[in-house]
Design a protein around this motif. Structure first.
Motif, mmCIF file in Angstrom:
data_model
loop_
_atom_site.group_PDB
_atom_site.id
_atom_site.type_symbol
_atom_site.label_atom_id
_atom_site.label_comp_id
_atom_site.label_asym_id
_atom_site.label_seq_id
_atom_site.Cartn_x
_atom_site.Cartn_y
_atom_site.Cartn_z
ATOM 1 N N TRP A 280 -26.047 21.023 -12.441
ATOM 2 C CA TRP A 280 -26.885 21.672 -13.448
ATOM 3 C C TRP A 280 -26.126 21.833 -14.768
ATOM 4 O O TRP A 280 -26.697 21.660 -15.837
ATOM 5 N N ILE A 281 -24.823 22.105 -14.677
ATOM 6 C CA ILE A 281 -24.006 22.204 -15.902
ATOM 7 C C ILE A 281 -23.988 20.832 -16.584
ATOM 8 O O ILE A 281 -24.247 20.699 -17.789
ATOM 9 N N TYR A 282 -23.743 19.811 -15.790
ATOM 10 C CA TYR A 282 -23.683 18.438 -16.343
ATOM 11 C C TYR A 282 -25.015 18.066 -17.000
ATOM 12 O O TYR A 282 -25.049 17.567 -18.131
ATOM 13 N N ARG A 283 -26.145 18.351 -16.323
ATOM 14 C CA ARG A 283 -27.449 17.978 -16.874
ATOM 15 C C ARG A 283 -27.766 18.814 -18.104
ATOM 16 O O ARG A 283 -28.346 18.321 -19.061
ATOM 17 N N TYR A 284 -27.313 20.070 -18.096
ATOM 18 C CA TYR A 284 -27.556 20.928 -19.264
ATOM 19 C C TYR A 284 -26.823 20.354 -20.471
ATOM 20 O O TYR A 284 -27.341 20.345 -21.589
ATOM 21 N N LEU A 285 -25.627 19.814 -20.235
ATOM 22 C CA LEU A 285 -24.818 19.274 -21.346
ATOM 23 C C LEU A 285 -25.292 17.891 -21.771
ATOM 24 O O LEU A 285 -25.109 17.473 -22.913
ATOM 25 N N THR A 286 -25.903 17.148 -20.861
ATOM 26 C CA THR A 286 -26.228 15.749 -21.220
ATOM 27 C C THR A 286 -27.717 15.518 -21.463
ATOM 28 O O THR A 286 -28.096 14.554 -22.093
ATOM 29 N N GLU A 287 -28.588 16.396 -20.957
ATOM 30 C CA GLU A 287 -30.033 16.153 -21.162
ATOM 31 C C GLU A 287 -30.573 17.191 -22.148
ATOM 32 O O GLU A 287 -30.344 18.375 -21.955
ATOM 33 N N PRO A 288 -31.277 16.721 -23.207
ATOM 34 C CA PRO A 288 -31.668 17.607 -24.312
ATOM 35 C C PRO A 288 -32.453 18.835 -23.867
ATOM 36 O O PRO A 288 -32.128 19.950 -24.192
ATOM 37 N N ARG A 289 -33.488 18.612 -23.034
ATOM 38 C CA ARG A 289 -34.332 19.775 -22.730
ATOM 39 C C ARG A 289 -34.193 20.198 -21.273
ATOM 40 O O ARG A 289 -35.148 20.517 -20.608
ATOM 41 N N PHE A 290 -32.972 20.165 -20.744
ATOM 42 C CA PHE A 290 -32.840 20.532 -19.325
ATOM 43 C C PHE A 290 -32.651 22.037 -19.178
ATOM 44 O O PHE A 290 -31.651 22.599 -19.572
ATOM 45 N N THR A 291 -33.662 22.690 -18.624
ATOM 46 C CA THR A 291 -33.452 24.124 -18.311
ATOM 47 C C THR A 291 -34.089 24.372 -16.937
ATOM 48 O O THR A 291 -35.274 24.148 -16.738
ATOM 49 N N ARG A 292 -33.302 24.739 -15.997
ATOM 50 C CA ARG A 292 -33.823 25.061 -14.647
ATOM 51 C C ARG A 292 -33.281 26.439 -14.256
ATOM 52 O O ARG A 292 -32.474 26.569 -13.347
ATOM 53 N N TRP A 293 -33.733 27.479 -14.982
ATOM 54 C CA TRP A 293 -33.126 28.796 -14.734
ATOM 55 C C TRP A 293 -33.342 29.256 -13.304
ATOM 56 O O TRP A 293 -32.458 29.809 -12.670
ATOM 57 N N ILE A 294 -34.520 29.019 -12.761
ATOM 58 C CA ILE A 294 -34.800 29.490 -11.395
ATOM 59 C C ILE A 294 -33.782 28.889 -10.428
ATOM 60 O O ILE A 294 -33.126 29.599 -9.661
ATOM 61 N N SER A 295 -33.588 27.584 -10.509
ATOM 62 C CA SER A 295 -32.634 26.923 -9.594
ATOM 63 C C SER A 295 -31.215 27.399 -9.845
ATOM 64 O O SER A 295 -30.479 27.716 -8.913
ATOM 65 N N CYS A 296 -30.852 27.493 -11.141
ATOM 66 C CA CYS A 296 -29.451 27.829 -11.467
ATOM 67 C C CYS A 296 -29.091 29.234 -11.003
ATOM 68 O O CYS A 296 -28.104 29.428 -10.283
ATOM 69 N N VAL A 297 -29.914 30.217 -11.357
ATOM 70 C CA VAL A 297 -29.584 31.612 -10.993
ATOM 71 C C VAL A 297 -29.590 31.751 -9.477
ATOM 72 O O VAL A 297 -28.664 32.287 -8.865
ATOM 73 N N SER A 298 -30.609 31.172 -8.830
ATOM 74 C CA SER A 298 -30.671 31.239 -7.362
ATOM 75 C C SER A 298 -29.470 30.545 -6.739
ATOM 76 O O SER A 298 -28.886 31.025 -5.773
ATOM 77 N N GLY A 299 -29.090 29.394 -7.325
ATOM 78 C CA GLY A 299 -27.954 28.644 -6.777
ATOM 79 C C GLY A 299 -26.670 29.435 -6.895
ATOM 80 O O GLY A 299 -25.826 29.422 -5.989
ATOM 81 N N LEU A 300 -26.526 30.176 -7.989
ATOM 82 C CA LEU A 300 -25.320 31.003 -8.164
ATOM 83 C C LEU A 300 -25.291 32.129 -7.132
ATOM 84 O O LEU A 300 -24.279 32.376 -6.479
ATOM 85 N N VAL A 301 -26.437 32.775 -6.931
ATOM 86 C CA VAL A 301 -26.519 33.858 -5.933
ATOM 87 C C VAL A 301 -26.199 33.286 -4.554
ATOM 88 O O VAL A 301 -25.399 33.814 -3.790
ATOM 89 N N GLN A 302 -26.801 32.118 -4.258
ATOM 90 C CA GLN A 302 -26.603 31.486 -2.943
ATOM 91 C C GLN A 302 -25.125 31.205 -2.696
ATOM 92 O O GLN A 302 -24.583 31.554 -1.646
ATOM 93 N N THR A 303 -24.469 30.616 -3.687
ATOM 94 C CA THR A 303 -23.049 30.255 -3.513
ATOM 95 C C THR A 303 -22.185 31.508 -3.439
ATOM 96 O O THR A 303 -21.250 31.572 -2.649
ATOM 97 N N ALA A 304 -22.562 32.536 -4.200
ATOM 98 C CA ALA A 304 -21.789 33.794 -4.187
ATOM 99 C C ALA A 304 -21.829 34.438 -2.802
ATOM 100 O O ALA A 304 -20.835 35.016 -2.342
ATOM 101 N N LEU A 305 -22.949 34.277 -2.088
ATOM 102 C CA LEU A 305 -23.065 34.885 -0.751
ATOM 103 C C LEU A 305 -22.050 34.263 0.205
ATOM 104 O O LEU A 305 -21.687 34.855 1.216
ATOM 105 N N TYR A 306 -21.592 33.050 -0.117
ATOM 106 C CA TYR A 306 -20.623 32.392 0.767
ATOM 107 C C TYR A 306 -19.190 32.765 0.421
ATOM 108 O O TYR A 306 -18.260 32.382 1.108
ATOM 109 N N ALA A 307 -19.025 33.513 -0.697
ATOM 110 C CA ALA A 307 -17.665 33.744 -1.237
ATOM 111 C C ALA A 307 -16.716 34.261 -0.162
ATOM 112 O O ALA A 307 -15.657 33.682 0.070
#
Lengths: 215, 10
Positions: free
Chosen positions: A168-195
């Motif tokens: 998502w970071i890569y696509r945000y930097l390379t694609e002009p209108r890439f915004t997937r907030w739902i996926s990104c925030v959820s993905g961060l929460v999901q990965t944090a649960l595994y910390a």
């Protein structure tokens, strides 16, 4: 498609293969949470409603079929396979996940990209996947020592979404209108649960000891 | 052509 997303999908596929290997090789599902498997089956069924309506690529369709098929096969196996079902830790796997399902669906009704049947179920699947690992982590803590294949399964399952965050970071930097907030925030929460799991997994790998999660 | 917002990720 970028290397991060491909790595993420392959890691996810490996986690499924490790789980299938464990169940078929040991004919046992001890240490595996049936509730997490059922939540993942719901996640894939809710997310891939577009399986027959949107053709993106052969890869995309095949992977969707693999994830739906494997999650349903594992749930079936743990519930009905006469040998495997005997090793299910029924009394330890008691997470009341309908609360999670209800909360995620309610959130999806409020927070979605578009108010349509498919989009609400898509957002529901994203939120649900973020918390789907909770019953499994609770079971690992309760069941004390974790066998290698189960530990590897959870590790790869956690690692795949971390790769998606890089995607998502890569696509945000390379694609002009890439915004997937739902996926990104959820993905961060999901990965944090595994910390904490990642921490104890790393410790056990460093000390070459059995994986022990504190109760 | 109205591009429908298709989720191309798994």
């Amino acid at each position: 498609m970028n290397i991060f997303r491909l790595a993420g999908d392959m890691t996810h596929l490996i986690s499924v293969l490790v789980l299938l290997l464990k169940i078929y090789a040991t004919k046992s599902c001890s240490g595996i949470s049936l509730k997490t498997q059922e939540l993942y089956a719901m996640v894939f069924l809710a997310r891939y409603l577009d399986l027959f309506s949107d053709f993106i690529s052969l890869y995309n369709t095949v992977m969707k079929l693999v994830f739906i098929g494997s999650s349903l096969a594992i749930v079936w196996c743990m519930r009905y396979h006469r040998v495997v079902r005997r090793s299910y830790d029924r009394e330890l796997d008691t997470f009341r996940y309908w609360i999670l399902v209800g909360a995620c669906f309610t959130l999806a009704l409020v927070l979605h990209e578009k108010f349509s049947f498919q989009e609400v179920f898509w957002a529901f699947s994203i939120y649900l996947e973020a918390v789907a690992i909770l019953p499994q982590l609770v079971l690992l803590q309760r069941s004390g020592n974790v066998d290698n294949l189960t530990g590897q399964y959870v590790f790869f399952l956690g690692a795949y979404r971390a790769f998606y965050i890089l995607n998502w970071i890569y696509r945000y930097l390379t694609e002009p209108r890439f915004t997937r907030w739902i996926s990104c925030v959820s993905g961060l929460v999901q990965t944090a649960l595994y910390a904490d799991f990642f921490y104890y997994y790393f410790i056990s790998w460093k000390n070459n000891a059995k994986l022990q999660l504190p109760a | 052509l109205k591009v429908r917002n298709v989720h191309d990720e798994l």
